[in-house]
Design an enzyme around this catalytic site. Sequence first.
Site, PDB file in Angstrom:
ATOM      1  N   ASP A  77      33.274  42.007  52.958  1.00 24.82           N
ATOM      2  CA  ASP A  77      34.431  42.755  53.337  1.00 24.82           C
ATOM      3  C   ASP A  77      34.116  43.367  54.642  1.00 24.82           C
ATOM      4  O   ASP A  77      35.349  43.814  55.174  1.00 24.82           O
ATOM      5  CB  ASP A  77      34.502  43.979  52.379  1.00 24.82           C
ATOM      6  CG  ASP A  77      35.623  43.634  51.235  1.00 24.82           C
ATOM      7  OD1 ASP A  77      36.502  42.789  51.707  1.00 24.82           O
ATOM      8  OD2 ASP A  77      35.827  44.280  50.643  1.00 24.82           O
TER       9      ASP A  77
ATOM     10  N   GLN B  27      35.787  46.464  44.709  1.00 24.26           N
ATOM     11  CA  GLN B  27      37.138  46.573  44.987  1.00 24.26           C
ATOM     12  C   GLN B  27      37.375  48.032  45.047  1.00 24.26           C
ATOM     13  O   GLN B  27      37.082  49.058  44.256  1.00 24.26           O
ATOM     14  CB  GLN B  27      37.963  46.073  43.806  1.00 24.26           C
ATOM     15  CG  GLN B  27      39.323  46.195  44.167  1.00 24.26           C
ATOM     16  CD  GLN B  27      40.046  45.237  45.221  1.00 24.26           C
ATOM     17  OE1 GLN B  27      39.592  43.988  45.483  1.00 24.26           O
ATOM     18  NE2 GLN B  27      40.854  45.682  45.853  1.00 24.26           N
TER      19      GLN B  27
ATOM     20  N   LYS C 202      41.519  36.774  44.232  1.00 26.82           N
ATOM     21  CA  LYS C 202      40.350  36.630  45.071  1.00 26.82           C
ATOM     22  C   LYS C 202      39.361  35.393  44.072  1.00 26.82           C
ATOM     23  O   LYS C 202      38.832  34.595  44.873  1.00 26.82           O
ATOM     24  CB  LYS C 202      39.334  37.789  45.621  1.00 26.82           C
ATOM     25  CG  LYS C 202      40.100  38.671  46.423  1.00 26.82           C
ATOM     26  CD  LYS C 202      39.665  40.046  46.691  1.00 26.82           C
ATOM     27  CE  LYS C 202      40.302  40.892  47.580  1.00 26.82           C
ATOM     28  NZ  LYS C 202      40.047  42.199  47.601  1.00 26.82           N
TER      29      LYS C 202
END
Length: 294
Positions: free
Chosen positions: A120, A97, A53
């Site tokens: 997200d 994460q 990412k």
Amino acid sequence: MATIIDGKLISQQIQEELTIEVNAIKANGSKLPHLAAVLVGNDGASETYVGAKVKACEKVGFKSTMVRLAADTTEKELLFIIEGLNNDPDIDGYIVQLPLPKHIDEQKIMMAIAPEKDVDGFHPQNVGRMALNLPTYLPATPFGIMQLLERYKIDTVGKYCVVIGRSHIVGSPMSILMARNTNPGNCTVTMCHSKTADLKAFTLKADIIIVALGKPEFLTADMVKDGVVVIDVGITRVASTQTKSGFKLLGDVKYDEVAAKSSFITPVPGGVGPMTIASLLVNTLKSSRKEVYK
Ligand code: NAD
């Protein structure tokens, strides 16, 4: 003959489009989009995902910040870091994460992320906005799938769509998105899960099947009708003597036999997987432009 949906290619196209946008931002001297990623502990797979990412950010010209925290970071310490990211005007969006170490309550952490920086799309406020078809950050994998359907001009209106899996990150949002009054969308949707009785009765009628259950080669040719569109989200690492690495990636679809009956199909790897990062970058650009929360 099925059209193979090339997620790698579409992901590259999106990243090229983002690079053009970044060049325009640079040219008029505005602030560059800035994504931060928080990684707690040193789980190998998580390190790889976060690393990819951050690398993708650099490639398109975004700013990126990696926040690495020790595995024994307390929930209180993590919440303090999150407050800092929420209040940092230079950070447009950030991700934490998952999975987090067991002593940290994931739900509590997700709730602490400011919805306007939740690129997200996991915060309940953003999930609610998705369900109500309001501006929001769509979760990365479902957003990527919607992009694939759109860019391959797959007709979804009035079609019967079966989603297999009801996870909060894939199955559940996918079923909402496919049923919304949008294009792609406007399907009649059935969401199936581990307790569904006679799954095959549903899949045999489906025009579009989105498979996200994490069981390699689960969907077989006898479960689908001719001309079906198949989106395979599953990724499972299995041991292999045919590869140098000693493993290979399998999707949730028995690819060769299902492809023979499909009109469109995503391969694994190279289908849905590469789209996830592109979606995250698009969400970060949206955040930097205040397109979702004005
Ligand atoms: P999960 O493990 O959270 O949930 C699996 C779902 O499958 C559950 O809702 C369960 O009810 C359903 N299920 C299990 N057995 C079933 C059966 N026999 N019949 C019908 N439904 C059944 O899943 P997840 O996190 O959504 O992940 C699913 C797969 O997608 C995994 O392989 C994962 O690695 C992959 N994944 C890929 C990406 C990507 O970027 N391509 C992103 C997220 C997840």
